[in-house]
Design an enzyme around this catalytic site. Structure first.
Site, PDB file in Angstrom:
ATOM      1  N   ARG A   1      -1.078  18.880   0.227  1.00 36.70           N
ATOM      2  CA  ARG A   1      -2.054  19.261  -0.796  1.00 36.70           C
ATOM      3  C   ARG A   1      -3.042  20.269  -0.225  1.00 36.70           C
ATOM      4  O   ARG A   1      -3.478  20.139   0.914  1.00 36.70           O
ATOM      5  CB  ARG A   1      -2.787  18.018  -1.304  1.00 36.70           C
ATOM      6  CG  ARG A   1      -1.973  17.184  -2.283  1.00 36.70           C
ATOM      7  CD  ARG A   1      -2.583  15.818  -2.508  1.00 36.70           C
ATOM      8  NE  ARG A   1      -2.148  14.861  -1.506  1.00 36.70           N
ATOM      9  CZ  ARG A   1      -2.623  13.621  -1.378  1.00 36.70           C
ATOM     10  NH1 ARG A   1      -3.558  13.205  -2.203  1.00 36.70           N
ATOM     11  NH2 ARG A   1      -2.164  12.819  -0.444  1.00 36.70           N
TER      12      ARG A   1
ATOM     13  N   ASN B   1       0.861  -1.182   0.000  1.00 37.75           N
ATOM     14  CA  ASN B   1       0.000   0.000   0.000  1.00 37.75           C
ATOM     15  C   ASN B   1       0.894   1.227   0.000  1.00 37.75           C
ATOM     16  O   ASN B   1       1.338   1.698   1.047  1.00 37.75           O
ATOM     17  CB  ASN B   1      -0.904  -0.029   1.240  1.00 37.75           C
ATOM     18  CG  ASN B   1      -1.865   1.155   1.299  1.00 37.75           C
ATOM     19  OD1 ASN B   1      -1.764   2.103   0.521  1.00 37.75           O
ATOM     20  ND2 ASN B   1      -2.788   1.105   2.234  1.00 37.75           N
TER      21      ASN B   1
ATOM     22  N   ARG C   1      -2.300  -1.722  -3.875  1.00 38.02           N
ATOM     23  CA  ARG C   1      -3.242  -0.604  -3.855  1.00 38.02           C
ATOM     24  C   ARG C   1      -2.864   0.342  -4.997  1.00 38.02           C
ATOM     25  O   ARG C   1      -1.726   0.791  -5.092  1.00 38.02           O
ATOM     26  CB  ARG C   1      -3.157   0.148  -2.534  1.00 38.02           C
ATOM     27  CG  ARG C   1      -4.043   1.384  -2.483  1.00 38.02           C
ATOM     28  CD  ARG C   1      -3.455   2.451  -1.595  1.00 38.02           C
ATOM     29  NE  ARG C   1      -4.302   3.636  -1.542  1.00 38.02           N
ATOM     30  CZ  ARG C   1      -3.902   4.795  -1.051  1.00 38.02           C
ATOM     31  NH1 ARG C   1      -2.676   4.930  -0.595  1.00 38.02           N
ATOM     32  NH2 ARG C   1      -4.715   5.820  -1.035  1.00 38.02           N
TER      33      ARG C   1
END
Length: 395
Positions: A238, A7, A90
């Site tokens: 972000r 992941n 993932r």
């Protein structure tokens, strides 16, 4: 069946080796803060557990360290790479094309690469993990589980942007949603726990990447991340939601190149841009010592979460339970407290002692007067991925 799950996030790699269908965890671990000399490598088996700082310069470097641990003479859990039967990856963005768990071939890899422009902090690392796993585990089946798949149930009125129709119909520009594996896992746990015939759940995944999802009767009906995993809540690096006119202003007025704007909004904004730190643990520590920039950033973070809780409660005409999950959601009592404060009109009231308590199990943290259950549910994306991989390979 031995299934290795990789992941890869924007600044971390979680991994688990599981035996299915027993759901036995053979080993697990994580590489955090990738990109620097203060990266943290953790590893756990039935007989070994450690956490140490190490130099991890890239995702490839981190994956190589993980495989070395699995094969280590003293600490490892396998003696030969052929003991791994499947590797579950993932993958963040699958576009409209991938709506289910998928066996990886050359065409799939090309499409994952193509979608990298939509998830530049994730898909390239996901793809790199696939290449390395193919090289290190040549006999294992490589399987992709897509973050976007869970959100395919959103109605058109939700996922369509107010752009000319051709962009939706011809160019596949729409809201896709992300962290679907996590939202699916924790919402299923909540539904099982609530024991109700119908359910209205708001799932809040808070890590370096953050998202919030409205889940009605087990299906995603709205989510904060959209065309790419960049809008919505304030994240590690972000920005989350901004006025798109800012992009025009940066380019036309301030002289930014478009690639510089992309870097600014995805790698230099969010909590990092507000405080100089991307890791919430560092930000909370500095805020507690009086750092005003860190204090304000926490307030902004929590306020954004509160706005989405209100919006999704309105969208579903109510809410039965709110879930906090992922690294920050599970471990930051402060963020949970700030996000749920002054929400009496929705009937949300926390119990301070329950919120402050730590546990690795599903738990309620609301007080007895709260009309809405507030749950902390540890996510297990790796188990969810492994289960989907097993179902595909076994059948």
């Amino acid at each position: 069946m031995n299934i290795l799950v990789l992941n890869a996030g924007s600044s971390s790699i979680k991994f688990q080796l599981l035996q299915l269908p027993l759901e036995k965890i053979v080993c697990s671990g994580m590489v955090e803060r990738i990109g620097g000399k203060d990266a943290i490598l953790s590893y756990k088996t039935d007989v070994t557990e450690f956490k140490k700082e190490t130099d991890v310069t890239s995702h490839k470097n981190g994956l190589t360290k993980i495989v070395s641990l699995l094969l280590d003479h003293d600490k490892g859990v396998i003696t030969n790479v052929n003991e791994i039967h499947a590797v579950g990856h993932r993958v963040v963005h699958g576009g409209k094309l991938f709506t289910d768990t998928t066996l990886i071939n050359e065409e799939v890899k090309e499409k994952i690469k193509e979608f990298s422009s939509l998830a530049p902090l994730h898909n390239p690392h996901n793809l790199e993990g696939i290449f390395i796993a193919e090289e290190l585990f040549p006999d294992a089946k490589q399987i992709a589980v897509f973050d976007t798949a869970f959100h395919q149930t959103m109605p058109v009125k939700v996922k369509k942007y107010a752009l000319p129709n051709k962009f939706f119909e011809q160019d596949d520009i729409q809201i896709y949603g992300f962290h679907g594996t996590s939202h699916k896992y924790v919402s299923a746990k909540a539904i099982e726990y609530l024991k109700q015939k119908s359910s209205k759940i708001i799932s809040i995944h808070l890590g370096n990447g953050c998202s919030i999802t409205a889940i009605y009767n087990g299906k995603s009906v709205d989510t904060s991340l959209g065309f790419a995993p960049s809008n919505g809540l304030i994240m590690g690096s972000r920005s989350g939601d901004i006025d798109h006119a800012i992009v025009f202003h940066l380019v036309h007025k301030l002289g930014y190149k478009i690639e510089d704007v992309e870097k600014l909004l995805t790698k230099e904004s969010g909590m990092l841009g507000l405080t100089g730190h991307a890791d919430l643990r560092d930000i909370q520590e500095k805020a507690s010592k009086g750092n005003e920039k860190c204090q304000l950033a926490l307030e902004m973070n929590a306020y954004r979460i509160k706005k989405y809780i209100g919006a999704y409660a309105a969208a579903m005409n109510g809410v039965d339970a709110i879930i906090f999950t992922a690294g920050i959601g599970e471990n930051s009592a402060l963020i949970r407290k700030m996000a749920c404060s002054d929400m009496d009109f929705l009937g949300i009231q926390l119990d301070q002692d329950k919120n402050d308590a730590r546990s690795n199990n599903l738990r309620e943290i609301q007080n007895s007067d709260s009309k809405v259950k507030v749950l902390v549910i540890p996510t297990n994306e790796e188990l969810e991925i492994a289960s989907q991989v097993y179902d595909l390979v076994a059948h």
